[in-house]
Design a protein around this motif. Sequence first.
Motif: not given
Length: 323
Positions: A35, A56, A58
């Motif tokens: 990232h 973002h 994950y």
Amino acid sequence: MMDDDSLDFLDEDDTETGPVRAWKILIVDDDPDIHDVTELALTGLEFNGRGLQFLHAYSGQEARDVIAAQPDIALVLLDVVMESDHAGLDVVEYVRNVLGNRFIRIILRTGQPGQAPEIEVITRYDINDYKHKTELTRQRLFTTIYTGLSAYRDLMALDANRRGLEKVIDASARIFELQSLERFAQGVIEQLCALLFLEDDAVMLHASSMAAADCEPALRILAGSGRFQSLVGSDASEALDADTLSKIHKARDEGRLIFQSHQIAAVQSAAADQGSFVVYVESDTPLEEAAQRLVEMFCRNVSIAWRNLRSMNRNQTDAGDAG
């Protein structure tokens, strides 16, 4: 009032513009370093005068949640292997088949190419590119993002144009309904914005042909998008800010199309007893000369359609009164 052949451009030295929206880029990877490196590599990239906003996720589940909540994401850089060997591919299936989002550009990235053979992935899944993380240098990443955003912009413009055209066609088919002029107006601004790759603000105003002593004719907002959408049906003199009104009045008073750095005020006339209308557009970026000529041609054609719509509505009213 001006005739259909007297459209003209008047350049103004006005460069003020509202906030420019950024393209939303979603980075999906279970490695936080990916990232950071990706965002750092793309710092400073602009496309079509707009920067990037990074989101973002994950895991595959986080990615699904973010995309479902923000359907205006333009592009996703998607890791294949996260909580499972096929987590990224599951995200692709969800986005395309469950959400039905065909616009977002999906770039698969993998550090373990053996886990998801490239040929199989490309032929089976609706993705737009497949990259190995090791080959994505800063320059190649720039190229990948730029190409993806270009495709996304074009797809969104085509879809907006299709929706705008549907409204115009529907207005023609329902010409004798009360709202036909309003629906036509909304279709016009949607097509114009799509035509110029504009995704911001546009408003169409109707100027009645009746005037009162010592006061301007009433301006009623027929259709709007962006910041003008909530103002439909309002009196423009009360609902619009002074700067916007000044541009609109200038276009109407001079009987010409006013082009400024980030705004267009286009006035078109019908017959003297049918009133005139004004189209006002605010864009994120200045319009090039070719785009200006496109606006001019578009407005000429719209003027003809507007005059026909007004004539048919007046004929319907006259017929109703006679009956």
